[in-house]
Design a protein around this motif. Structure first.
Motif, short mmCIF file in Angstrom:
data_model
loop_
_atom_site.label_atom_id
_atom_site.label_comp_id
_atom_site.label_asym_id
_atom_site.label_seq_id
_atom_site.Cartn_x
_atom_site.Cartn_y
_atom_site.Cartn_z
N CYS A 1 0.83 -1.21 0.00
CA CYS A 1 0.00 0.00 0.00
C CYS A 1 0.86 1.25 0.00
CB CYS A 1 -0.98 0.00 1.15
SG CYS A 1 -0.26 0.29 2.73
N ILE A 2 0.26 2.30 -0.49
CA ILE A 2 0.93 3.60 -0.49
C ILE A 2 -0.02 4.62 0.10
CG2 ILE A 2 0.27 3.98 -2.91
CD1 ILE A 2 2.91 5.63 -3.11
N ILE A 3 0.50 5.38 1.02
CA ILE A 3 -0.30 6.44 1.63
C ILE A 3 0.12 7.76 0.99
CG2 ILE A 3 -0.81 7.66 3.79
CD1 ILE A 3 -0.09 5.05 5.28
N ASN A 4 -0.86 8.49 0.49
CA ASN A 4 -0.61 9.82 -0.06
C ASN A 4 -1.13 10.85 0.94
OD1 ASN A 4 0.28 9.22 -2.89
ND2 ASN A 4 -1.72 8.23 -2.95
N MET A 5 -0.28 11.74 1.35
CA MET A 5 -0.72 12.80 2.28
C MET A 5 -0.71 14.12 1.52
SD MET A 5 1.41 11.64 5.64
CE MET A 5 0.43 12.61 6.77
N TYR A 6 -1.88 14.61 1.22
CA TYR A 6 -2.02 15.83 0.45
C TYR A 6 -2.23 17.01 1.40
CZ TYR A 6 -3.51 12.70 -3.43
OH TYR A 6 -3.61 11.72 -4.39
N GLU A 7 -1.45 18.03 1.22
CA GLU A 7 -1.78 19.30 1.87
C GLU A 7 -2.57 20.12 0.87
OE1 GLU A 7 1.79 21.15 3.19
OE2 GLU A 7 2.25 19.48 4.54
N CYS B 1 -1.56 17.63 -5.40
CA CYS B 1 -2.34 16.91 -6.41
C CYS B 1 -1.61 15.62 -6.77
CB CYS B 1 -2.50 17.76 -7.66
SG CYS B 1 -0.92 18.04 -8.49
N ILE B 2 -2.27 14.79 -7.55
CA ILE B 2 -1.56 13.70 -8.22
C ILE B 2 -1.87 13.84 -9.70
CG2 ILE B 2 -3.35 11.93 -7.82
CD1 ILE B 2 -1.04 9.92 -7.39
N PRO B 3 -0.87 14.01 -10.51
CA PRO B 3 -1.08 14.27 -11.93
C PRO B 3 -1.61 13.04 -12.67
CG PRO B 3 1.11 14.93 -11.24
CD PRO B 3 0.54 14.09 -10.14
N PRO B 4 -2.05 13.24 -13.90
CA PRO B 4 -2.64 12.15 -14.67
C PRO B 4 -1.70 10.95 -14.78
CG PRO B 4 -2.98 14.24 -15.79
CD PRO B 4 -2.08 14.52 -14.63
N HIS B 5 -2.25 9.80 -14.54
CA HIS B 5 -1.44 8.58 -14.65
C HIS B 5 -2.33 7.36 -14.74
CE1 HIS B 5 -2.41 8.70 -10.36
NE2 HIS B 5 -2.22 7.39 -10.35
N ILE B 6 -1.72 6.28 -15.15
CA ILE B 6 -2.32 4.94 -15.05
C ILE B 6 -1.41 4.16 -14.12
CG2 ILE B 6 -2.61 2.77 -16.33
CD1 ILE B 6 -3.60 4.45 -18.70
N ASN C 1 -12.27 15.66 -5.59
CA ASN C 1 -12.67 15.03 -6.84
C ASN C 1 -11.50 14.28 -7.44
OD1 ASN C 1 -15.25 16.08 -6.70
ND2 ASN C 1 -14.67 17.96 -7.78
N ILE C 2 -11.83 13.18 -8.09
CA ILE C 2 -10.83 12.50 -8.92
C ILE C 2 -11.32 12.62 -10.36
CG2 ILE C 2 -11.89 10.19 -8.66
CD1 ILE C 2 -8.97 9.08 -8.58
N VAL C 3 -10.41 12.87 -11.26
CA VAL C 3 -10.77 13.14 -12.64
C VAL C 3 -10.34 11.96 -13.50
CG1 VAL C 3 -10.50 14.78 -14.53
CG2 VAL C 3 -10.34 15.57 -12.19
N GLU D 1 -6.56 19.66 3.41
CA GLU D 1 -5.74 18.47 3.71
C GLU D 1 -6.52 17.17 3.48
OE1 GLU D 1 -4.69 18.12 7.81
OE2 GLU D 1 -3.15 16.60 7.41
N ARG D 2 -5.87 16.22 2.88
CA ARG D 2 -6.51 14.94 2.58
C ARG D 2 -5.47 13.83 2.65
NH1 ARG D 2 -7.01 12.00 -2.46
NH2 ARG D 2 -8.74 10.54 -2.29
N ILE D 3 -5.95 12.66 3.02
CA ILE D 3 -5.09 11.47 3.01
C ILE D 3 -5.79 10.41 2.16
CG2 ILE D 3 -4.24 9.54 4.42
CD1 ILE D 3 -3.96 11.56 6.75
N PHE E 1 -4.38 0.60 -1.92
CA PHE E 1 -4.02 -0.79 -1.64
C PHE E 1 -3.91 -1.54 -2.96
CE2 PHE E 1 -6.37 0.64 2.12
CZ PHE E 1 -5.54 0.24 3.15
N ARG E 2 -2.78 -2.22 -3.16
CA ARG E 2 -2.59 -2.93 -4.43
C ARG E 2 -1.90 -4.28 -4.19
NH1 ARG E 2 -0.10 2.22 -7.73
NH2 ARG E 2 1.47 2.04 -6.09
N LYS E 3 -2.28 -5.23 -5.02
CA LYS E 3 -1.60 -6.53 -4.97
C LYS E 3 -0.51 -6.53 -6.03
CE LYS E 3 -2.31 -11.53 -5.54
NZ LYS E 3 -1.31 -11.89 -4.52
O1 LIG Z 1 -5.37 9.98 -3.82
C1 LIG Z 1 -6.10 9.38 -4.59
O2 LIG Z 1 -7.33 9.30 -4.41
C2 LIG Z 1 -5.52 8.71 -5.81
C3 LIG Z 1 -4.21 8.08 -5.55
C4 LIG Z 1 -3.64 7.41 -6.76
O3 LIG Z 1 -4.08 7.58 -7.85
C5 LIG Z 1 -2.50 6.52 -6.60
O4 LIG Z 1 -1.99 6.35 -5.48
O5 LIG Z 1 -2.08 5.93 -7.62
#
Ligand SMILES: O=C(O)CCC(=O)C(=O)O
Ligand SMILES: [Fe+2]
Length: 544
Positions: free
Chosen positions: A421-427, A431-436, A455-457, A504-506, A510-512
């Motif tokens: 798993c990866i935790i993203n801590m946004y202040e 943002c998190i830019p476009p990705h797959i 929102n997620i786009v 602020e957002r967290i 979770f990924r296998k």
């Molecule tokens: O923060 C989110 O809701 C998206 C996170 C995300 O896209 C990622 O961790 O790959």
């Protein structure tokens, strides 16, 4: 109807293919200034810190790299180019659901309606059994607000706050009122390549009784071909008839009321009887929990991709009301604790990453567990993907518990139990830019939202409109305590991005891991093996 889907407002952002000749230069300029993907710079920034190299140079390099479609060595059978993220070295057999004409039921006045079938879990249904009646009965028994009321867009979440062990309950706290995200329309007309200047209602996220935007009276009506979603229907429970469901059985019979003490002074007066609260069994609480999770599996977003109409978000699921307020708080506390440890260098080096911030949208703090994911070619020349020889800390116990819950509560399938798993801590402004997401991770994977809604786009081609500003075909609100599951086209055809968050957002993703890509020496935690989903509510009436 008392239950409703609290999520699923859809809006369309940006314009498809709107980067025309004249604006392209401007956008390219903006992009050059942008940090493409904060994680992309992680390793490099750390190196920068050591070598005193200016960070900006690195960011420019990376940003440019991102708009140049890096890392896509091979894309087979995918109708969309993977731009922006990243790190998709090879995409094979990505299934793309192409909606051919026969699937479009109706084109009338510009409306397009598409049949989608909700996956309905198998459940034994007692004719006429009503969730409302049962939850109401639970409510009466527990003496706390389990029923769910919608009033002017404010919903009292039915779920009592639950503390304690995995399935059990030690404490019940009344649920707070929370505002429902409004249900917004989005127009699929343009994204579907039907640009006739008229706005149409299409594909609003089915929301049970959610009240649509007043300017969009037909947002729900127009989904005739599709099923409207409610957790009841999602659970296979038809609630058209409301029947009082009788008493709720519990494992723990109520204690008899204490006998009123008679005194001469009050002997003639009625003495109030103290009604004890019934304690629900673990199984009952679990059933109640399942009833209260809203599952939106009908997020439809059509885009014309290489000439074909594609539902680019097929496979997405938004589960709301998954984690209670108390559970969320515990997770937030854990994340803060882990961040503090990271700052004190008490975690393995690559577990915690806190990039330098120098502009809006730049850098999120991240914590990685289970594996170290390399977002860009690092100083050692490692390609993007899971680093097989780098170790990070193991998944902390509460997050393991969370994974178990996700499986037990039918959010993730037992066939794809996350081991990283990866935790993203946004202040604010991050943002998190476009990705797959990289294919070193299997599908489905999911993201849990904490602290604040954002929102997620989604879009086959997301536009970078400015720092932390991304335009796509679909903007989906992610309520706190919700879990977004990404699968199918929603994971592999559509790119996703989180524009600069308002507060602020967290999030916890979770990924296998692909078993062929796990770090050397990795062994799956026993606790995460052989997980099974809980039995769904059977709704058997009490016969006593
Ligand atoms: O923060 C989110 O809701 C998206 C996170 C995300 O896209 C990622 O961790 O790959
Ligand atoms: Fe992602």
């Amino acid at each position: 109807m008392l239950l409703m889907s609290s999520a699923g407002g859809l809006t369309r952002l940006g314009k498809m293919g709107s980067v025309g000749d004249e604006s392209q230069g401007a956008v390219a300029e903006v992009v050059k200034e942008l940090p493409a993907e904060p994680h992309l710079q992680e390793a490099e920034i750390r190196e920068d810190a050591a070598t005193e190299e200016p960070v900006v140079d690195k960011v420019e390099d990376t940003s440019v790299e991102v708009i140049e479609e890096p890392h896509v060595d091979k894309v087979k059978d995918v109708l969309v180019e993977v731009i922006g993220e990243p790190h998709v070295d090879k995409v094979e057999d990505a299934s793309v659901e192409v909606i051919e004409e026969p699937h479009v039921d109706k084109v009338e006045d510009g409306s397009v309606e598409v049949n989608r079938v909700i996956e309905e879990p198998q459940v034994d249904v007692v004719e006429g059994a009503s969730v409302d009646a049962v939850t109401q009965k639970f409510s009466e028994v527990m003496g706390t607000g389990i029923d769910e009321k919608v009033d002017n867009g404010v919903m009292t979440t039915g779920e009592p706050e639950v503390m304690g062990n995995d399935a059990g309950v030690e404490e019940v706290v009344p649920a707070p009122k929370r505002k429902l995200p409004s249900v917004k329309r989005f127009s699929a007309r343009r994204s579907a390549g039907i640009d006739d200047g008229n706005t149409m209602d299409y594909g609003s996220v089915a929301t049970g009784d959610a009240v649509p935007d007043s300017k969009a009276p037909s947002a729900i009506r127009k989904q005739r071909g599709a099923h409207r979603f409610s957790s009841r229907i999602g659970l296979g429970i038809d609630d058209r008839d409301t029947v009082d469901y009788g008493s709720v059985t519990t494992d723990t019979p109520p204690k008899p009321s204490p006998k009123p003490v008679e005194t001469s002074a009050v002997a003639e007066e009625a003495v109030p009887t103290i009604t004890p609260k019934k304690v629900l069994s673990v199984a009952e609480r679990e059933q109640l929990r399942l009833l209260n999770i809203k599952r939106n599996k009908e997020i439809v977003c059509l885009e014309r991709v290489r000439g074909k109409l594609v539902d680019i978000t097929a496979g997405l699921e938004l589960h709301t009301g998954v984690f209670s307020r108390v559970e969320q708080q515990k997770l937030v506390d854990l994340v803060r604790e882990l961040q503090a440890k990271g700052r004190r260098n008490e975690l393995k080096e690559r577990t915690y990453s806190e990039p330098r911030k120098w502009m809006r949208g730049k850098g999120r703090v991240t914590l990685q567990f289970g594996c170290c994911y390399n977002y860009a070619v690092d100083k050692n020349g490692n390609p993007p993907g899971i680093l097989r020889d780098d170790v990070v800390d193991p998944i902390p116990p509460l997050l393991r518990t969370t994974i178990k819950r996700l499986v037990r509560w039918h959010v993730l399938p037992p066939t794809c139990v996350p081991d990283s798993c990866i935790i993203n801590m946004y202040e604010e402004g991050d943002c998190i830019p476009p990705h797959i997401d990289h294919h070193d991770f299997l599908r489905p994977f999911c993201t849990l939202s904490l602290l604040s809604e954002c929102n997620i786009v989604f879009g086959a081609n997301l536009e970078i409109l400015g720092p932390g500003d991304f335009g796509g075909t679909l903007s989906l609100p992610l309520p706190v305590g919700s879990v977004l599951v990404l699968n199918g086209n929603g994971a592999d055809v559509a790119k996703h991005a989180v524009p600069a968050v308002p507060t602020e957002r967290i999030s916890i993703t979770f990924r296998k891991m692909d078993p062929a890509k796990v770090p050397r020496g990795f062994s799956i935690d026993k606790e995460l093996q052989d997980l099974r989903p809980a039995a769904l509510p059977s709704m058997q009436p009490d016969e006593s």
